[in-house]
Design an enzyme around this catalytic site. Sequence first.
Site, PDB file in Angstrom:
ATOM      1  N   GLY A   1      -5.250   0.646  -8.698  1.00 48.83           N
ATOM      2  CA  GLY A   1      -3.955   0.570  -7.866  1.00 48.83           C
ATOM      3  C   GLY A   1      -4.991   1.705  -6.462  1.00 48.83           C
ATOM      4  N   GLU A   2      -5.262   2.403  -7.261  1.00 49.25           N
ATOM      5  CA  GLU A   2      -5.331   4.066  -6.502  1.00 49.25           C
ATOM      6  C   GLU A   2      -7.414   4.380  -6.935  1.00 49.25           C
ATOM      7  OE1 GLU A   2      -1.722   4.180  -7.262  1.00 49.25           O
ATOM      8  OE2 GLU A   2      -1.520   4.762  -6.124  1.00 49.25           O
TER       9      GLU A   2
ATOM     10  N   ASN B   1      -8.099  -8.581 -15.633  1.00 52.82           N
ATOM     11  CA  ASN B   1      -8.001  -9.907 -14.459  1.00 52.82           C
ATOM     12  C   ASN B   1      -9.599  -9.285 -14.637  1.00 52.82           C
ATOM     13  OD1 ASN B   1      -8.867 -12.216 -13.432  1.00 52.82           O
ATOM     14  ND2 ASN B   1      -6.502 -12.958 -13.508  1.00 52.82           N
TER      15      ASN B   1
ATOM     16  N   PHE C   1       0.685  -1.201   0.029  1.00 53.54           N
ATOM     17  CA  PHE C   1      -0.058   0.109   0.001  1.00 53.54           C
ATOM     18  C   PHE C   1       0.991   1.377   0.113  1.00 53.54           C
ATOM     19  CE2 PHE C   1      -2.376  -3.243   2.598  1.00 53.54           C
ATOM     20  CZ  PHE C   1      -2.749  -3.729   1.714  1.00 53.54           C
TER      21      PHE C   1
ATOM     22  N   ALA D   1       0.708  -2.219 -14.189  1.00 53.85           N
ATOM     23  CA  ALA D   1       0.077  -2.892 -14.425  1.00 53.85           C
ATOM     24  C   ALA D   1       0.399  -2.318 -16.382  1.00 53.85           C
ATOM     25  CB  ALA D   1      -1.175  -3.313 -14.724  1.00 53.85           C
TER      26      ALA D   1
END
Length: 729
Positions: A685-686, A613, A226, A496
């Site tokens: 991610g955010e 995914n 994180f 990614a």
Amino acid sequence: MTLVGRPVDRVDGPLKVHGAARYPADETWPDLAHAVLAGATVAAGRITAIDATAARAAPGVLAVITHENVLPLRPAPATALGPPPRFPLADDVIRHYGQYLAVVVARTRREAAAAARLLDVTYAAEPPVVRMDDPRAEVVENPFGLEVAIGDASGAEFGYDETFTIPAESNSPMGLFATVARWDGDRLTVHDSTQWPVSVRSVLAGVFGVPEPDVRVLCRFVGGGFGAGLKVWPHTVLAAVAARMTGRPVRLVLDRPQMFAGTGHRSRSVQRLRIAAGPDGRLTAIDHHATSTVGIDETLFSGIVTGTAEAYDCPNIATHDRQVRLHIPNPGFLRAPGHGEMNFAVESAMDELAHRLGIDPVELRLRNFRATHPHSGLPWSSNALRDCYRVGAARFGWSARDPRPRSTRDGDELIGYGMAGTSYSWYVGGCRARIDLGADGCAVVRTAATDIGTGTATIVTQVAADRLGLPLTRVRAEIGDTDLPPAPQSGGSGLATAVTGAVLAASGELLRAVAGLAGGALASRAADELAATDGRVHLRADPSTGVSFTEVLARHGLPELSADGQFDPADSDGLARSGAFAAHFVEVRVDEELGRLRVARLVTAVDAGRVLNEKTARSQILGGAVMGLGMALLEEIAWEDGTGRPPNATFGDYLIPVNADVPDHDITFVGEPDPLNPGGAKGIGEVGLTGVAAAVANAVFHATGRRVRTLPISVERLLSEEPAALVHG
Ligand code: MOS
């Protein structure tokens, strides 16, 4: 692409579930010694003496290392995220409570911990500066130049002028960070909990003055990050120092309080946000002043206002970013660092504006949609934020909302609907990958990137298998090792995109190599003229021309064929590079008498470009939203006035959401593959986190009429707010 996008199970799931995955703390070597760090029990001043006589004489002790006997270290080089934290043991100055003063190395961890308690430290303590409003505190401009001026906001009549306060929050990865270090002569091998092995190698090589190729850093698994793993923290260097000075391999595992002090946190911040808007809700000027906290003589590559100008279309924008130096552990990066704080202020303000102007909050956002990049003026490479609003609103049932605060009740509970949008700036680094195809027709994809629980190993496998026309079972990802092709940090929602680009490039090169060996119509083709199906390479236009990988390798007597691939963000083709977008909608239920606030429903729509995914993407958004709920409702690191001591740096006292706090989460993906990213993916991610705190605060306003601009929205804060803050009808 057929495998890409599918909700494939994590390729490393069975290893993790069976306990076979080796995390850094699991690594061991013969003769392993154990290190424990002793921390300061004052927050400012100097060490006048450390009496280590008893500690050195304790059973099993191999070394006690302090500033008086530590081996000389060179200054550490900066990484792309700024200079590393100041390393302790360099002098006798105390800069925060818990600062490491000594490393005790012993045969066992228990012996090291027992000896550490025998250290007798004498201080010349000084009153620490821990409050942001302490007049002694030094305030500096953000060293990374975040003053932005678009148009001229200076003469605007700001009808909106409010202040937002966000406390420090802990990254709280479940896995305690660990470093296991071993020297073989002047060569160093380190297993480290990190999101960026390449940066750890560069810092360790720098401080020890050895060539980078002589340092190998591995992180095959890590129990979360994180953002905590984006810096090279002092404990990593100290573990290698301990190994060097004892001549033994050394394992060092932080304890939970050390995780709070030693791996960064989200800075405390205060933001003053002023907005001018016309009666139609169109924004005419934004002025955003932010101040956040930093260690007393540290540098933090992070700022609150980096994304303000990207949020909405507005002709006049001014931003200012300052840092206040305190005797606190050095902040770092916590999921959407700066951006998450900015979003709470801006999205709360949009809700307040919508209420004042009598415009629906979704409609107000649509009216101010930013179709072009604020600085370049170029259109976004992809931006489905408006679809996020529309699809999220439809799935949530937003149209049923009565806009009047306090209008909806169920028994003792007031019900509120709130929403917020979010963007995330594009932040992608260059990446390399190598693919080795074996004579058995199996491929191994190698890159130094880490998988911090996001699913990197899984998407690497999917992307390569897809491009090489192989089943998932014939492709294996090997990651988390600086001996592999270099990769950027797993952070900033960028990996990614970067790793997909590198793996696609390597896969294309491998197809070219196989085709070149096959000869005939396949020879001398560009990678994009080639495709592969069922382990056979063929012309994209004519699948009948195919030849199998294994046949080609056998014919040439090759045990293996390798290809390298590289992704470097290049020219943008008249488009502004976009990150991901999302909109969150929440329902809260508030029992006013008890101050009990429950988030009852959560709906999120996300523009992730091409979803790589669906299962791991959904997990990313869900996990981000859980952290967003923590930010909204629970999380706050406190440092005591006067002592600078953190009273709640344990999981007993620092509250994070548990399952019972998390409602059903409806997650939908919208949007199209991004044309500038190979593979079309945008990292997410955010955006699971950003927006959630504002959506909750906006829902609390709708439910109760109380506008809470200070996080977390705790029971105490809901009950203690002055009744004057109430708005009826
Ligand atoms: Mo995130 S703070 O970029 O790991």
